[in-house]
Design a protein around this motif. Structure first.
Motif, PDB file in Angstrom:
ATOM      1  N   ILE A 466     -17.682 -70.054 -27.905  1.00 38.82           N
ATOM      2  CA  ILE A 466     -18.891 -69.857 -28.718  1.00 38.82           C
ATOM      3  C   ILE A 466     -19.347 -71.214 -29.244  1.00 38.82           C
ATOM      4  CG2 ILE A 466     -19.915 -68.743 -30.725  1.00 38.82           C
ATOM      5  CD1 ILE A 466     -16.733 -67.310 -29.352  1.00 38.82           C
ATOM      6  N   THR A 467     -20.592 -71.603 -28.902  1.00 38.88           N
ATOM      7  CA  THR A 467     -21.144 -72.893 -29.326  1.00 38.88           C
ATOM      8  C   THR A 467     -22.533 -72.689 -29.908  1.00 38.88           C
ATOM      9  OG1 THR A 467     -22.064 -73.298 -27.122  1.00 38.88           O
ATOM     10  CG2 THR A 467     -19.871 -74.182 -27.574  1.00 38.88           C
ATOM     11  N   LEU A 468     -22.995 -73.704 -30.636  1.00 44.13           N
ATOM     12  CA  LEU A 468     -24.361 -73.716 -31.175  1.00 44.13           C
ATOM     13  C   LEU A 468     -25.177 -74.749 -30.412  1.00 44.13           C
ATOM     14  CD1 LEU A 468     -23.678 -73.553 -35.033  1.00 44.13           C
ATOM     15  CD2 LEU A 468     -24.345 -71.689 -33.504  1.00 44.13           C
ATOM     16  N   GLU A 469     -26.358 -74.345 -29.951  1.00 39.36           N
ATOM     17  CA  GLU A 469     -27.272 -75.246 -29.260  1.00 39.36           C
ATOM     18  C   GLU A 469     -28.649 -75.083 -29.866  1.00 39.36           C
ATOM     19  OE1 GLU A 469     -27.228 -74.544 -25.092  1.00 39.36           O
ATOM     20  OE2 GLU A 469     -25.110 -75.102 -24.837  1.00 39.36           O
ATOM     21  N   ARG A 470     -29.042 -76.116 -30.648  1.00 42.23           N
ATOM     22  CA  ARG A 470     -30.335 -76.074 -31.353  1.00 42.23           C
ATOM     23  C   ARG A 470     -30.399 -74.825 -32.222  1.00 42.23           C
ATOM     24  NH1 ARG A 470     -34.497 -78.147 -26.571  1.00 42.23           N
ATOM     25  NH2 ARG A 470     -33.465 -80.174 -26.234  1.00 42.23           N
ATOM     26  N   ARG A 471     -31.346 -73.911 -31.904  1.00 41.49           N
ATOM     27  CA  ARG A 471     -31.511 -72.717 -32.720  1.00 41.49           C
ATOM     28  C   ARG A 471     -30.906 -71.491 -32.054  1.00 41.49           C
ATOM     29  NH1 ARG A 471     -37.776 -73.198 -34.918  1.00 41.49           N
ATOM     30  NH2 ARG A 471     -37.528 -75.234 -35.948  1.00 41.49           N
ATOM     31  N   ASN A 472     -29.990 -71.700 -31.123  1.00 40.31           N
ATOM     32  CA  ASN A 472     -29.369 -70.597 -30.405  1.00 40.31           C
ATOM     33  C   ASN A 472     -27.859 -70.630 -30.549  1.00 40.31           C
ATOM     34  OD1 ASN A 472     -31.875 -69.711 -29.339  1.00 40.31           O
ATOM     35  ND2 ASN A 472     -31.732 -71.214 -27.684  1.00 40.31           N
ATOM     36  N   ILE A 473     -27.277 -69.458 -30.427  1.00 38.85           N
ATOM     37  CA  ILE A 473     -25.831 -69.351 -30.345  1.00 38.85           C
ATOM     38  C   ILE A 473     -25.493 -68.891 -28.931  1.00 38.85           C
ATOM     39  CG2 ILE A 473     -25.845 -66.988 -31.270  1.00 38.85           C
ATOM     40  CD1 ILE A 473     -23.077 -67.655 -32.504  1.00 38.85           C
ATOM     41  N   VAL A 474     -24.517 -69.543 -28.313  1.00 39.54           N
ATOM     42  CA  VAL A 474     -24.215 -69.318 -26.905  1.00 39.54           C
ATOM     43  C   VAL A 474     -22.788 -68.786 -26.773  1.00 39.54           C
ATOM     44  CG1 VAL A 474     -24.037 -70.358 -24.618  1.00 39.54           C
ATOM     45  CG2 VAL A 474     -25.777 -71.171 -26.233  1.00 39.54           C
TER      46      VAL A 474
END
Length: 547
Positions: A466-474
């Motif tokens: 689980i990672t954060l990319e800009r305004r999204n969670i992936v």
């Protein structure tokens, strides 16, 4: 299955026949269009020559009908100087006039007789030439000048002799005072009605012997080779020349060169316009005109091919849809049949005459409960899928603690599948976010279940990152399963689509990944996949990160 294939082959044969027929029609159309274009060009070669002749001879017609007629405006009062100005304007505007002879004529009852009492005398003669500032006085005993003067004087006296003083000039008045011969035109200014009556009286001997009248006569010498040829159809005629009427070129291959001619009028009647074009020249024009027609035919052909391709694609899609529906019915029937059969067997045993121990009763109760759960899960999945497609459910966002949420599913599947190796990693900043826990849970449930189902018995592993990319969670689900062929990656998210392999012979209706795709899209996110056969797959779920 044989009937299905036969129908498909029959339709495919129809498409092939359609394409062949369309292609043959195109070829025939192109051939006919080319032949018609060729015939049309040859027809224009014959008919459009008059346009070139009219444009070329236009200046001569203007000279004949307009410029020469200006001599009437001087009413016989032209002298050598004013005639020189007139001649300059003629040479400037009409290059094919290469000499002009001016006659000052006196009509009276004295002098040289041309008929009865009417005397027509050329008092002086002048010659004018282009590109010369001076003019010279000529002599009437010059044979050409004498003939021109005599012919015009005879025309004049002949007209006066038949002139009717009561009716006035006849319809042949203008024609009388023009004398057109090959290479030259002579014109005597037309007398007024009063002058014509006076000439008539002189002819009858009734006029005054002291009266005399002035007339002006001009002879225009014309050179046909100085006419400017206006080839207004160069696409048809590669060469337009002026030739004598008797010109007939020898040794011309009529199959390779087209020729035609138009005789010139009036003073140029001994000459003609001679048209010629090699076949290659006309072929260029044929191709030039044929290309748009051929282009239109090709566009029409392309439209028909597109229609044929759309029909073929529609058939293919329908056949694939039929196969998907057929597989869905078979698998769905199997999914229902197995738990129903188990429930029926367990129920029969429970209601049988033989006494059951508590252990047996609990065992059958557990079987009934598990099979009922399977049926309920399958029905819920179908119902949820339909609700998602119809947008009949709403998102209920709750605050989700990410680590607790993920760890809960990992612990559940470790209990369910003890040999399943599960692990996870979370970015330090990803503590919690707002989403619909039920929908997100369904995505986790399906992806984890697939990772276990499509892995080798000794390679059942899954890592959730689980990672954060800009305004999204992936959310990345990385397994070491059997992998997905590259040519199947675009199909696995389609409803009712199943991969054919040893792990998917039974127990799937092709809804799991399609359901995950719909769920991700419904939550304003997306799901993608990367996979290599024999190495594993990575499903990536991207959702908006709201905290």
């Amino acid at each position: 299955m044989r009937g299905q294939n036969a129908v498909f082959r029959k339709n495919f044969s129809l498409i092939v026949a359609f394409l062949v027929l369309t292609s043959v029609t195109l070829i025939i159309g192109l051939v006919v269009a080319y032949q018609l274009t060729s015939k049309n060009i040859e027809s224009e070669f014959v008919s459009k020559k008059t346009n070139v002749a009219d444009q070329t001879i236009g200046p001569y017609i203007d000279l004949y009908k307009n410029k020469i007629f200006e001599i009437n405006l001087y009413s016989g009062l032209l002298d050598s100087a004013s005639a020189a100005y007139y001649a300059d304007s003629v040479f400037h505007n009409y290059p094919f006039v290469n000499k002009l002879v001016f006659f000052q004529i006196v009509v009276s009852s004295r002098g040289r007789y041309m008929g009865n009492n009417l005397k027509v005398v050329a008092r002086s003669v002048f010659e004018y030439h282009p590109h010369k500032k001076t003019f010279k006085e000529s002599r009437l005993d010059d044979e050409a000048n004498a003939n021109d003067f005599r012919q015009m004087a005879e025309r004049l006296t002949s007209y006066i002799a038949r002139y009717d003083t009561l009716r006035g000039p006849g319809p042949d008045l203008q024609a009388t005072f023009y004398n057109t011969r090959p290479g030259k035109v002579s014109f005597l200014n037309i007398p007024s009605n009063a002058d014509l009556k006076a000439y008539h009286d002189l002819l009858k001997g009734a006029g005054s012997s002291e009266a005399f009248y002035k007339q002006n006569m001009m002879t225009f010498y014309l050179d046909p080779y100085k006419i400017k040829i206006k080839n207004v159809h160069p696409e048809l005629y590669s060469s337009v020349t002026i030739r004598q009427v008797s010109y007939d070129p020898p040794d011309i291959d009529r199959t390779k060169i087209l020729t035609d001619e138009v005789p010139l009028p009036g003073a140029f009647s001994d000459y003609k316009l001679y048209f010629s074009s090699p076949r290659e020249h006309l072929n260029n024009e044929i191709y030039h005109r044929f290309l748009p027609v051929g282009g239109v035919l090709l566009v029409i052909y392309s439209i028909f091919i597109l229609i044929g391709w759309l029909i073929y694609r529609n058939l293919s899609v329908n056949m694939k849809l039929f196969k998907l529906q057929y597989d869905f019915i078979n698998n769905f029937t199997h999914e229902f049949k197995t738990p129903v059969s188990v429930i029926k067997i367990a129920g029969s045993n429970l209601k049988g005459d033989s006494d059951l121990t508590d252990r047996q009763r609990k065992h059958y109760g557990k079987i009934l409960d598990e099979e009922a759960d399977k049926l309920n899960e399958l029905m819920n999945k179908l119902l949820s899928f339909t609700q998602l497609e119809n947008k009949s459910i709403t998102i209920k966002k709750d605050k989700v603690k990410i680590e607790a949420f993920v760890k809960g599913y990992i612990d559940t599947f470790k209990i369910k599948y003890p040999q399943f190796k599960l692990d996870y990693a979370i970015d330090a900043g990803a503590k919690y976010f707002y989403t619909d826990t039920v929908l997100l849970g369904s995505v986790f449930q399906n992806l984890i279940e697939n990772a276990y189902k499509y892995s080798h018995p000794d390679m059942k592993e899954l890592f959730i990152n689980i990672t954060l990319e800009r305004r999204n969670i992936v959310f990345s689900f990385i397994d070491k399963g059997i992998g997905i062929p590259k040519n199947e990656l675009n199909n696995i998210f389609r409803k009712f689509y199943r991969l054919e392999n040893q792990y998917n012979q039974n127990g799937s209706v092709g809804l799991g990944l399609a359901f995950c795709k719909e769920l991700a899209n419904f939550m304003n996110g997306d799901i993608t996949v990367k996979s290599r056969v024999g190495i594993g797959s990575e499903f990536v779920v991207t959702l908006p990160y709201e905290n």
